[in-house]
Design a protein around this motif. Structure first.
Motif, PDB file in Angstrom:
ATOM      1  N   PHE A  21       0.833  -1.202   0.000  1.00 45.81           N
ATOM      2  CA  PHE A  21       0.000   0.000   0.000  1.00 45.81           C
ATOM      3  C   PHE A  21       0.868   1.254   0.000  1.00 45.81           C
ATOM      4  N   LEU A  22       1.930   1.248   0.850  1.00 46.68           N
ATOM      5  CA  LEU A  22       2.814   2.417   0.911  1.00 46.68           C
ATOM      6  C   LEU A  22       3.439   2.698  -0.448  1.00 46.68           C
ATOM      7  N   VAL A  23       3.820   1.626  -1.168  1.00 47.68           N
ATOM      8  CA  VAL A  23       4.425   1.822  -2.489  1.00 47.68           C
ATOM      9  C   VAL A  23       3.364   2.252  -3.498  1.00 47.68           C
ATOM     10  N   ALA A  24       2.214   1.569  -3.463  1.00 53.91           N
ATOM     11  CA  ALA A  24       1.216   1.767  -4.517  1.00 53.91           C
ATOM     12  C   ALA A  24       0.467   3.084  -4.382  1.00 53.91           C
ATOM     13  N   SER A  25       0.332   3.615  -3.159  1.00 58.03           N
ATOM     14  CA  SER A  25      -0.487   4.820  -3.001  1.00 58.03           C
ATOM     15  C   SER A  25       0.132   6.001  -3.747  1.00 58.03           C
ATOM     16  N   GLY A  26       1.461   6.157  -3.641  1.00 61.48           N
ATOM     17  CA  GLY A  26       2.102   7.243  -4.374  1.00 61.48           C
ATOM     18  C   GLY A  26       2.044   7.018  -5.871  1.00 61.48           C
ATOM     19  N   LEU A  27       2.267   5.755  -6.256  1.00 61.61           N
ATOM     20  CA  LEU A  27       2.298   5.408  -7.675  1.00 61.61           C
ATOM     21  C   LEU A  27       0.935   5.632  -8.327  1.00 61.61           C
ATOM     22  N   THR A  28      -0.120   5.254  -7.631  1.00 64.22           N
ATOM     23  CA  THR A  28      -1.457   5.364  -8.209  1.00 64.22           C
ATOM     24  C   THR A  28      -1.841   6.831  -8.384  1.00 64.22           C
ATOM     25  N   LEU A  29      -1.354   7.702  -7.478  1.00 65.32           N
ATOM     26  CA  LEU A  29      -1.652   9.128  -7.630  1.00 65.32           C
ATOM     27  C   LEU A  29      -0.911   9.717  -8.827  1.00 65.32           C
ATOM     28  N   VAL A  30       0.359   9.288  -9.002  1.00 65.57           N
ATOM     29  CA  VAL A  30       1.131   9.786 -10.149  1.00 65.57           C
ATOM     30  C   VAL A  30       0.475   9.340 -11.456  1.00 65.57           C
ATOM     31  N   PHE A  31       0.027   8.087 -11.489  1.00 60.33           N
ATOM     32  CA  PHE A  31      -0.693   7.589 -12.666  1.00 60.33           C
ATOM     33  C   PHE A  31      -1.978   8.371 -12.855  1.00 60.33           C
ATOM     34  N   GLY A  32      -2.705   8.534 -11.753  1.00 60.19           N
ATOM     35  CA  GLY A  32      -4.037   9.113 -11.826  1.00 60.19           C
ATOM     36  C   GLY A  32      -3.999  10.589 -12.197  1.00 60.19           C
ATOM     37  N   VAL A  33      -3.111  11.333 -11.523  1.00 57.62           N
ATOM     38  CA  VAL A  33      -3.126  12.780 -11.729  1.00 57.62           C
ATOM     39  C   VAL A  33      -2.508  13.143 -13.067  1.00 57.62           C
ATOM     40  N   MET A  34      -1.392  12.487 -13.411  1.00 54.77           N
ATOM     41  CA  MET A  34      -0.682  12.924 -14.613  1.00 54.77           C
ATOM     42  C   MET A  34      -0.714  11.913 -15.750  1.00 54.77           C
ATOM     43  N   ASP A  35      -1.344  10.766 -15.557  1.00 53.03           N
ATOM     44  CA  ASP A  35      -1.340   9.722 -16.576  1.00 53.03           C
ATOM     45  C   ASP A  35       0.107   9.383 -16.954  1.00 53.03           C
ATOM     46  N   GLY A 221      13.724  -3.411  -5.389  1.00 50.07           N
ATOM     47  CA  GLY A 221      12.557  -2.688  -5.859  1.00 50.07           C
ATOM     48  C   GLY A 221      11.799  -3.395  -6.972  1.00 50.07           C
ATOM     49  N   ASP A 222      12.485  -4.302  -7.669  1.00 52.49           N
ATOM     50  CA  ASP A 222      11.903  -4.925  -8.857  1.00 52.49           C
ATOM     51  C   ASP A 222      10.606  -5.663  -8.596  1.00 52.49           C
ATOM     52  N   SER A 223      10.656  -6.607  -7.663  1.00 52.96           N
ATOM     53  CA  SER A 223       9.468  -7.442  -7.438  1.00 52.96           C
ATOM     54  C   SER A 223       8.353  -6.598  -6.828  1.00 52.96           C
ATOM     55  N   VAL A 224       8.735  -5.631  -5.984  1.00 51.08           N
ATOM     56  CA  VAL A 224       7.723  -4.778  -5.360  1.00 51.08           C
ATOM     57  C   VAL A 224       7.022  -3.920  -6.406  1.00 51.08           C
ATOM     58  N   LEU A 225       7.797  -3.450  -7.400  1.00 51.09           N
ATOM     59  CA  LEU A 225       7.202  -2.623  -8.447  1.00 51.09           C
ATOM     60  C   LEU A 225       6.092  -3.379  -9.180  1.00 51.09           C
ATOM     61  N   ILE A 226       6.401  -4.638  -9.549  1.00 48.32           N
ATOM     62  CA  ILE A 226       5.407  -5.419 -10.295  1.00 48.32           C
ATOM     63  C   ILE A 226       4.176  -5.659  -9.428  1.00 48.32           C
ATOM     64  N   LEU A 227       4.399  -6.000  -8.150  1.00 46.68           N
ATOM     65  CA  LEU A 227       3.262  -6.220  -7.256  1.00 46.68           C
ATOM     66  C   LEU A 227       2.448  -4.935  -7.097  1.00 46.68           C
ATOM     67  N   ALA A 228       3.150  -3.791  -7.020  1.00 54.97           N
ATOM     68  CA  ALA A 228       2.434  -2.516  -6.898  1.00 54.97           C
ATOM     69  C   ALA A 228       1.601  -2.246  -8.145  1.00 54.97           C
TER      70      ALA A 228
ATOM     71  N   ALA B 127       2.126  -7.684 -16.125  1.00 52.92           N
ATOM     72  CA  ALA B 127       1.759  -8.653 -15.091  1.00 52.92           C
ATOM     73  C   ALA B 127       1.600 -10.057 -15.674  1.00 52.92           C
ATOM     74  N   PHE B 128       1.035 -10.154 -16.872  1.00 49.64           N
ATOM     75  CA  PHE B 128       0.888 -11.488 -17.476  1.00 49.64           C
ATOM     76  C   PHE B 128       2.248 -12.100 -17.792  1.00 49.64           C
ATOM     77  N   ALA B 129       3.178 -11.239 -18.229  1.00 47.82           N
ATOM     78  CA  ALA B 129       4.516 -11.753 -18.517  1.00 47.82           C
ATOM     79  C   ALA B 129       5.180 -12.250 -17.237  1.00 47.82           C
ATOM     80  N   GLN B 130       4.951 -11.528 -16.131  1.00 49.17           N
ATOM     81  CA  GLN B 130       5.516 -11.979 -14.849  1.00 49.17           C
ATOM     82  C   GLN B 130       4.901 -13.320 -14.443  1.00 49.17           C
TER      83      GLN B 130
END
Lengths: 306, 316
Positions: A21-35, A221-228, B127-130
């Motif tokens: 959640f800590l990782v994804a909350s910032g990421l989702t806002l960056v995606f959401g606000v600026m695409d 950071g790699d695996s966390v990024l994909i999970l986020a 995600a599918f690739a992972q």
């Protein structure tokens, strides 16, 4: 399957969930606000952990290092936004993918050049390194409970910021109708700068919390990024509430899946085929979950755009 | 007919034509002089160019930014491995099976992924690739996360054609040429136009009575099949297959190749793939931290290109 084991696994799942959640909350806002598609968010998670590890070692104090580490993550977020991200905000997704992929290469290699490729450790002070007895004969590490509490705290803080402040109102408006917000005279670049730096700080903080458990290494950071990413897609881009619910869901499903898949498969299959099919199924479980959610709701559980 | 085409190509794509000429001369010189190391690199570059070209097709024509294109490529390698373990090594059989596997994987994941657009599509393909990556990592038959050596390279009618890397390079360049020609035919066909239209103006396309999904899905799975063919050759070149073939870094590299060469240019993906593979090899010879150097170069290219030629930008 006894109760204590199940309880431990549920707590572990919540643990992973709040880190996500800590990782994804910032990421989702960056995606959401600026695409904006930011592949380098995992790098900010990793950098935060390195900042904290280095500053704790330098200052000799855990708490001081933790605070300074978060400040350094925030500063790094500001610098990156200023030097790289700002110039790509209006570029296409392809340019963003290319640039943030380049940032991953730069920082992953740069960090292993400075700190070495091996894992560093963040040593918890003795008062935090103990376990708490929850019921008789079963105790749980205190630090993991602190992660859950910190995650809950940040969730509340974010809710208050987004729902109650003017800044939060702009973020909410910006995530659904950026052009309108800009037309009303809001400096959306500055809004992006703040959201981005704050997201970087949260990611860095998550990296520190997780790094104290698992060690700090360049590729963490790699695996966390994909999970986020999975969390954001399931929760709905731009929705912090969606990110929280999806993060906990993914954390629980992944942890419980890994813990019990072999046992559950054992009910249907022979022992040896369950032992080989179990782990395979467990590691794919969250992606299956994501596929199911998207098959029903293509823009996630809590899509902000509709 | 053909000389006219060639003349047109040289006029429109002078850089590509020049580079192609340099490579053909270098390859022939290498063959004559008996230098083998460059041919391995050439084979690698041509193989990645095949995968990048197939990605460039769905990306440029259909606007589908897939960040999971290494998955069908890696599956192609794993098909080669599993058939080889079972004793089947005929190249035609292996290629046919790999194409079907790559296309099926892409079709199944595409069914869900193509319901989405933009950032969602990028993340879902990733995600599918992972998912495929973790599936292959957990199969102990194939050596799990460590990977496993290919028992025997593919043969053509029982003839060990791919035993030498120079032959693999030749085959890869040949297949790359056929693919380039075929894909530019498809791009100009009715199907290609419909695909392009579905991405450039979806509302209008739908209003004209077309359904976008079948076009996109067909293109997406076709590209997956082509990418799997590249995977077959890659497995035959490296003799070793590991889950890292499907890793998202590999998918990222494929995107980098396509964007580096330019999406609008037909041969852009080929140029990008050759540039990246040769750059990697060059930097890898200079420093241990070649990823750092590569990252800096890529970042500089993106930031500076945005400043100088805004026109090359393609926003899906």
């Amino acid at each position: 399957m006894d109760f204590a084991l199940l309880a431990v696994q549920i707590l572990n799942g919540l643990d992973l969930g709040f880190i996500l959640f800590l990782v994804a909350s910032g990421l989702t806002l960056v995606f959401g606000v600026m695409d904006f598609i930011n592949l380098a968010h995992g790098v900010q998670y990793m950098l935060g952990a390195y900042f904290a590890a280095a500053l704790i070692a330098w200052s000799g104090s855990f708490w001081l290092g933790l605070v300074l580490g978060a400040a350094a993550s925030l500063a790094m977020g500001l610098v990156l936004e200023w030097t790289v991200f700002r110039h790509l905000a209006r570029a296409g997704h392809l340019e963003q993918v290319l640039a943030t992929f380049a940032l991953i290469l730069i920082f992953t290699d740069g960090v292993s050049m400075i700190f070495g490729a091996g894992a560093l450790s963040i040593n918890l002070p003795a008062s935090l390194a103990q376990s708490v007895p929850l019921t008789h004969g079963f105790s749980y590490p205190l630090w993991r409970l602190i992660i859950i509490a910190a995650g809950l705290g940040v969730a509340l803080l974010l809710w208050a910021l987004i729902a109650k402040t003017r800044l939060g109102m702009l973020v909410r408006a910006g995530s659904t109708h950026p052009q309108t917000v800009q037309a009303l005279g809001v400096d959306i670049d500055r809004l992006f700068l703040m959201v981005f730096a704050f997201g970087a700080m949260l990611a860095g903080f998550a990296g520190t919390m997780a790094g104290a458990l698992t060690g700090v290494e360049p590729t963490m950071g790699d695996s966390v990024l994909i999970l986020a990413f999975v969390v954001i897609v399931v929760g709905g881009v731009g929705s912090v509430r969606g990110a929280l619910i999806a993060a906990l869901l993914i954390g629980l499903v992944d942890t419980l899946g890994r813990a019990f898949a072999t046992d559950i498969m054992g009910l249907f299959l022979s022992r040896s085929s369950a032992a080989s099919a179990g782990p395979a199924l467990a590691s794919m479980l969250i992606y299956v979950l994501m596929a199911l959610v998207l098959a029903v709701r293509p823009s996630g559980l809590f899509a902000s755009g509709d | 007919m053909l000389p006219q085409r060639l003349k047109n190509f040289v006029r429109h794509e002078p850089t590509t034509a020049l580079l192609a000429l340099v490579f053909i001369i270098a390859l022939l010189a290498g063959q004559v002089l008996g230098v083998t190391a460059p041919t391995t690199l050439l084979a690698r570059a041509a193989i990645f160019a095949m995968a990048a070209l197939s990605l460039s097709f769905i990306l440029g024509q259909g606007g589908m930014v897939s960040l999971g294109h290494a998955a069908p490529m890696g599956l192609g390698a794993y098909v080669t491995l599993s058939l080889s373990m079972l004793g089947f090594k005929d190249l035609f059989l292996v290629m046919a099976c790999a194409f079907v596997a790559g296309a099926t994987f892409s079709a199944l994941t595409g069914l869900i992924a193509l319901r989405t657009r933009g950032v969602y599509f990028i993340m879902i393909t990733l995600a599918f690739a992972q998912m495929a990556y973790y599936a292959m990592s957990s199969l102990s038959v194939f050596g799990g996360t460590d990977g496993i050596a290919l028992p025997v390279r593919s043969t053509l009618f029982g003839w060990p054609l791919l035993r030498a890397d120079s032959a693999t390079a030749l085959l890869a360049v040949l297949m790359l040429g056929v693919m380039f020609w075929g894909l530019s035919r498809v791009t100009r066909s009715r199907f290609g136009m419909a695909l392009r239209a579905s991405h450039l103006n979806e509302a209008r396309f739908t209003a004209l009575g077309f359904e976008p999904l079948p076009y996109r899905l067909l293109a997406y799975s076709f590209a997956g099949g082509l990418s799997a063919l590249a995977g077959v050759l890659l497995a035959n070149l490296t003799d070793y297959i590991a889950p890292s073939f499907l890793d998202w870094h590999r998918s990222g590299e494929l995107i980098v190749m396509v964007v580096l060469g330019g999406v609008a240019r037909p041969a852009g993906a080929i140029l990008g793939a050759f540039a990246l593979i040769y750059l990697e090899s060059l930097l890898g010879g200079l420093t241990q931290y070649w990823n750092l150097a590569l990252g800096l170069i890529l970042l500089a290219i993106v930031l500076l290109r945005g400043r100088f030629e805004g026109a090359t930008r393609i926003t899906p």
